[in-house]
Design an enzyme around this catalytic site. Structure first.
Site: not given
Ligand code: DGY
Length: 434
Positions: A169, A400
């Site tokens: 992201d 994560e």
């Molecule tokens: C989030 O909401 O952070 C996700 O990575 C989007 O898919």
């Protein structure tokens, strides 16, 4: 509890009657590439669940073939933004009414996931063979979607129009393409982030980045998420080296499956040849000696050493010389006291060792890199990639993502982002079985 039992327990806890959430609260639905990695792990001890997980994912496939990045199987979860109402997948008449979904996709991992299921159980296992035969045409249709709707120049290299599609992201890769969005003139709808109240804000994307994510979501929605207007209008139009490498790896997996099970692969051989023929000339950068992502809107490569540039090894599309440069890069990081593999160039001023995709280590990336290095004969280095992840999970828990600097890890008691994370558990299960 040993590591494998702990990992299985996490997958069991995150199982929601038909699919697995990545982690509670922060990501309370089914995510596309998370789900693929989850199925890889589940396959070792619970074939039924692995198959159900994959079936659930395909229950959300659109008529145009798109496999969405999130499926909202439940409408009662209130902890996630942007939820189903915000995405409003109904703007596309081919989106199923249920499950509701997002309008974008994610790295196409299911080809190699399906192949691993067949490898694990063998072409004599009737249940698995029937399952694979049933998913195969759906997966082919998904790949066809990428070649039909996302390959504006017909190069065999598809584009994305949202950083969330890349799965990475807030990578610095996207800073410039996102910077092309004129937020001053945009009227953004009101929205409230949920992620920063569920995870440490310093480990998440910034507010400015979120505004740009929402802008692109709205742009996609305006074009019913698959219209040609996206390629014409989106300020963010990128051919991601990692996603295209993953597509090639998954194409190869589908071709292997087709030949083993005598299935009709349609146009897949054609697509695959085109993608492979154009991959290196588009993505290899001779100055950096690294694969880089391409900003299609601005017609220029994005010149950073970023983790996605290592994935071509997993796809087998690097030459031996290119693979050697990448192996040397990783070896050097190891020698300098980093766990492998940091998600961004540690020598760049943009490196941030704790903020999401701007530096930390990601379990599923280690999984792909491990297999890539092995493919090119770098077994010792591959072993470091494998054991580094195991060590981090042993020390810091099933998080994560993780700190990359060894000197910092000694002072930490936990990883970053969400805890009891499904793909971390899955990667560990698979690593400990390999
Ligand atoms: C989030 O909401 O952070 C996700 O990575 C989007 O898919």
């Amino acid at each position: 509890m040993n590591l494998i039992s702990h990992a299985r327990k996490i997958l069991a806890q995150n199982w929601k009657d038909g699919f697995t959430i990545p982690t509670s609260k922060l990501y309370p639905f089914q995510w596309h590439w998370d789900s693929g990695f989850v199925a890889l792990g589940l396959a070792h001890h619970d074939l039924d669940r692995a198959m159900t997980e994959i079936n659930s994912m395909f229950s959300g496939q659109w008529e145009n073939g798109m496999l969405p990045h999130i499926l909202f199987h439940s409408e009662n979860e209130k902890t996630y933004f942007p939820n189903y109402n915000f995405w409003n997948s109904a703007v596309n008449p081919g989106a199923p009414e249920f499950p509701k979904s997002s309008g974008i996709t994610q790295p196409p991992v299911f080809g190699f996931v399906l192949e691993s299921l067949l490898d694990l159980y063998g072409a004599e296992n009737e249940e698995v063979v029937n399952f694979v035969k049933n998913i195969f045409p759906k997966l082919l249709k998904y790949h066809e979607f990428l070649y039909t709707y996302r390959d504006a120049e017909e190069e065999g290299l598809f584009f994305i129009f949202h950083p969330w599609e890349s799965g990475r992201d807030n990578s610095p890769l996207w800073d410039k393409p996102l910077g092309g969005i004129d937020l001053d003139n945009a009227t953004l709808p009101d929205y409230t982030r949920r992620d920063t109240s569920l995870a440490d804000a310093s480990e998440r994307p910034t507010q400015d980045q979120y505004d740009r994510y929402v802008y692109l979501l709205e742009l996609g929605k305006k074009h019913r998420y698959d219209g040609p207007g996206i390629a014409r209008e989106s300020p963010f139009l990128v051919q991601d080296c990692m996603m295209n490498a993953i597509l090639i790896r998954s194409n190869e997996a589908l071709l292997n499956i087709a030949s083993k099970l005598h299935l009709d692969a349609g146009k897949l051989p054609e697509w695959q040849s085109k993608s492979k023929a154009n991959f290196s000339s588009k993505f290899w950068n001779e100055d950096l000696k690294f694969f880089v992502t391409y900003d299609q809107r601005n017609q220029q490569p994005i010149l950073y050493r970023e983790i996605g540039g290592i994935i071509p090894l997993f796809a087998g599309v690097a030459t031996k010389v290119q693979a050697k440069y990448i192996a040397d890069y990783l070896q050097n990081l190891h020698d300098r006291g980093f766990y492998l593999c940091p998600s961004f160039d540690v020598d760049s001023p943009l490196f941030d060792s704790k903020r999401y995709w701007r530096g930390p280590i990601w379990p599923q990336m280690n999984w792909m890199i491990y297999h890539g290095l092995k493919k090119y004969g770098y077994s010792e280095l591959a072993e470091i990639v494998r054991t580094d992840l195991i060590t981090l999970v042993e020390k810091l828990g099933f998080y994560e993502y993780f700190e990359a600097e060894k000197s910092k890890v000694t002072k930490l008691t936990k990883g970053y982002g969400g805890n009891n994370f499904s793909w971390t558990a899955s990667s560990i299960i698979d690593f400990l079985n390999s």
